[in-house]
Design a protein around this motif. Structure first.
Motif, mmCIF file in Angstrom:
data_model
loop_
_atom_site.group_PDB
_atom_site.id
_atom_site.type_symbol
_atom_site.label_atom_id
_atom_site.label_comp_id
_atom_site.label_asym_id
_atom_site.label_seq_id
_atom_site.Cartn_x
_atom_site.Cartn_y
_atom_site.Cartn_z
ATOM 1 N N ASP A 129 55.062 17.471 15.510
ATOM 2 C CA ASP A 129 55.027 17.625 14.051
ATOM 3 C C ASP A 129 55.883 16.588 13.327
ATOM 4 O O ASP A 129 56.453 16.862 12.268
ATOM 5 N N THR A 130 55.979 15.393 13.889
ATOM 6 C CA THR A 130 56.654 14.303 13.185
ATOM 7 C C THR A 130 55.608 13.332 12.640
ATOM 8 O O THR A 130 54.416 13.424 12.953
ATOM 9 N N MET A 131 56.072 12.396 11.807
ATOM 10 C CA MET A 131 55.156 11.442 11.201
ATOM 11 C C MET A 131 54.449 10.599 12.271
ATOM 12 O O MET A 131 53.240 10.378 12.209
ATOM 13 N N SER A 202 52.085 9.571 5.738
ATOM 14 C CA SER A 202 53.290 9.398 4.934
ATOM 15 C C SER A 202 54.455 10.159 5.555
ATOM 16 O O SER A 202 54.296 10.884 6.551
ATOM 17 N N GLU A 203 55.653 9.981 4.987
ATOM 18 C CA GLU A 203 56.830 10.680 5.494
ATOM 19 C C GLU A 203 56.727 12.186 5.302
ATOM 20 O O GLU A 203 57.413 12.951 6.000
ATOM 21 N N ASP A 204 55.888 12.633 4.398
ATOM 22 C CA ASP A 204 55.682 14.063 4.170
ATOM 23 C C ASP A 204 54.641 14.662 5.091
ATOM 24 O O ASP A 204 54.339 15.866 4.986
ATOM 25 N N GLY A 205 54.073 13.805 5.987
ATOM 26 C CA GLY A 205 53.065 14.308 6.909
ATOM 27 C C GLY A 205 51.674 14.360 6.320
ATOM 28 O O GLY A 205 50.805 15.032 6.884
ATOM 29 N N GLU A 206 51.413 13.673 5.218
ATOM 30 C CA GLU A 206 50.093 13.659 4.603
ATOM 31 C C GLU A 206 49.340 12.391 4.994
ATOM 32 O O GLU A 206 49.931 11.312 5.104
#
Length: 364
Positions: A129-131, A202-206
């Protein structure tokens, strides 16, 4: 007994050896080496015809006593002129594009390696669950489960379902396969690998849109502006080939920088002087060795000043590390210069000249 000159010294040595020897023959045997060293002149081989002429014109200073043999006659000076030049080159800066066979072989080796190696362990390289883990999942979805970026849609020997299916060993392309043409094309394959390194998350995981992806820095193109303009005076052209410096004389002929060998010069000294006289001193160069790698023989018309009927030019190998040729202050009457490949030299140099030097240049 008083004596003068080499003949007197030799005679004194003979008397001394005779006084200490048992017989006259032993005395002669002991004195012969000294006699030879004292009577025979030192032979020196000259590079230039100028030095040979000076040697033949110098009067003999040997003793003409009947007991001393006369020195051997000096050969007449040659009727040719000796020159030395530099085959200055810029080595390749990048690797050459693979041939179609090499590209197909490399693709086969990549697929063979993928088939024989162990599977990629995602949990070793990415935290859940990381970028980066999300970006890797998107890349695997885009490549249809193939970990490698440059082998196409391939299962690596596990089969369609991961249990050794029918397509496990299907690693060869058919003729005119469009995917094979894409994977063996150097430009397309390079862009495929580079674009695969762009971040899609992205850094938010999107997931990012195509226009918003974080791009990696692209390498410089293999073909420069000098290649597009076909500017043969620039060194940043033909980066995957060896370039050679040639200069143009006043009569329009092209050749490597060369000059006449002086009496007090070696070949490599003349070659270095010829380069500085023809192309200036704004280049950092290195003469690889002092042994010529090629020579050119050319017939010339004798004149009143010079009675030579031919000239022999010996070429040494050199490299350029930095700088550029400058003809502003040349003293050899050079009016132009070019940096050319071996194939371009075949079209620019005289036929007999290129035939004499072509074997000294590598194919690349």
């Amino acid at each position: 007994m008083a004596s003068s000159g080499r003949g007197g010294q030799a005679f004194a040595a003979l008397l001394e050896a005779r006084s200490t020897a048992a017989c006259f023959q032993c005395a002669q045997a002991r004195a012969i080496p000294f006699l030879r060293a004292a009577t025979l002149p030192i032979q020196r081989r000259t590079y230039s015809a100028e030095a040979a002429s000076a040697t033949s014109a110098t009067p003999s200073t040997q003793d003409t006593s009947p007991s001393v043999p006369a020195p051997p006659p000096v050969a007449s000076p040659p009727d040719y002129r000796i020159r030395a030049g530099l085959l200055l080159s810029r080595p390749p800066l990048i690797t050459s594009d693979p041939t179609p066979f090499e590209a197909a072989f490399y693709l086969y080796q990549k697929r063979l390696n993928e088939r024989l190696t162990g599977g990629f362990r995602r949990n070793v390289y990415f935290k859940p669950d990381t970028m980066l883990a999300l970006d890797w999942r998107l890349q695997m979805r885009h490549r249809k489960g193939t970990p490698a970026r440059d082998i196409g849609h391939y299962h690596g020997g596990k089969g369609a379902a991961g249990f050794g299916g029918a397509t496990a060993w299907d690693d060869e392309f058919l003729i005119n396969d469009p995917e094979a043409a894409q994977l063996t094309n150097p430009d397309q394959l390079r862009e495929r690998i580079i674009s695969d390194a762009d971040l899609r998350v992205s850094e938010d995981g999107e997931t990012l849109a195509e226009a918003d992806r974080v791009r990696v820095e692209r390498p410089q193109p293999r073909y420069t502006a000098a290649d597009e303009a076909n500017d043969t005076q620039r060194l940043d052209r033909k980066l995957d080939r060896t370039l050679y410096l040639v200069v143009q004389a006043l009569d329009g002929t092209w050749s490597f920088p060369a000059a006449d060998v002086r009496t007090d010069e070696n070949l490599h000294e003349t070659a270095s002087r010829a380069l500085a006289s023809a192309a200036g001193v704004n280049m950092n160069t290195w003469i690889v060795g002092r042994v010529p790698v090629a020579h050119v023989v050319r017939q010339v018309t004798p004149t009143k000043e010079e009675a030579f009927s031919s000239e022999k030019t010996f070429l040494l190998k050199g490299r350029i590390m930095a700088g550029q040729a400058d003809l502003a202050k040349n003293t050899l009457g050079v009016k132009a210069f070019q940096w050319l490949t071996k194939e371009e030299l075949a079209l620019q140099l005289p036929k007999h000249y290129y035939t004499s030097v072509k074997n000294a240049m590598p194919a690349r």
